[in-house]
Design a protein around this motif. Sequence first.
Motif, PDB file in Angstrom:
ATOM      1  N   PHE A  33       3.277   5.822  -2.944  1.00 46.68           N
ATOM      2  CA  PHE A  33       4.495   6.512  -3.360  1.00 46.68           C
ATOM      3  C   PHE A  33       4.519   6.684  -4.874  1.00 46.68           C
ATOM      4  O   PHE A  33       4.807   7.778  -5.384  1.00 46.68           O
ATOM      5  N   LEU A  34       4.208   5.626  -5.607  1.00 43.10           N
ATOM      6  CA  LEU A  34       4.212   5.708  -7.065  1.00 43.10           C
ATOM      7  C   LEU A  34       3.137   6.652  -7.598  1.00 43.10           C
ATOM      8  O   LEU A  34       3.366   7.383  -8.564  1.00 43.10           O
TER       9      LEU A  34
ATOM     10  N   ILE B   5       1.811  11.923  -9.955  1.00 41.97           N
ATOM     11  CA  ILE B   5       1.131  13.223  -9.887  1.00 41.97           C
ATOM     12  C   ILE B   5       2.135  14.355 -10.043  1.00 41.97           C
ATOM     13  O   ILE B   5       1.877  15.332 -10.741  1.00 41.97           O
ATOM     14  N   LEU B   6       3.295  14.216  -9.411  1.00 44.87           N
ATOM     15  CA  LEU B   6       4.305  15.273  -9.519  1.00 44.87           C
ATOM     16  C   LEU B   6       4.795  15.465 -10.949  1.00 44.87           C
ATOM     17  O   LEU B   6       5.076  16.580 -11.380  1.00 44.87           O
TER      18      LEU B   6
ATOM     19  N   PHE C 199       0.834  -1.208   0.000  1.00 49.10           N
ATOM     20  CA  PHE C 199       0.000   0.000   0.000  1.00 49.10           C
ATOM     21  C   PHE C 199       0.866   1.254   0.000  1.00 49.10           C
ATOM     22  O   PHE C 199       0.597   2.204  -0.748  1.00 49.10           O
ATOM     23  N   ALA C 200       1.922   1.276   0.809  1.00 47.12           N
ATOM     24  CA  ALA C 200       2.822   2.429   0.847  1.00 47.12           C
ATOM     25  C   ALA C 200       3.537   2.607  -0.485  1.00 47.12           C
ATOM     26  O   ALA C 200       3.715   3.736  -0.962  1.00 47.12           O
TER      27      ALA C 200
END
Length: 57
Positions: free
Chosen positions: A32-33, A38-39, A27-28
Amino acid sequence: MGGDTPDPVDADFNYDYYLIRKGGLIFAGVLFLVGIAILFSKFCHPAHKRRPASTEK
């Protein structure tokens, strides 16, 4: 009076800590991905770089 016998109320709660840890790490990693995507996506441009609206009449 010894604490050797398990409490019958807690008998249904046997956690699989390996599965919980593995699921949490997955999940983490997914979060993160998604954050990195988004960035670097085209939808996150700063406002000053967008084309201004045409004011001609």
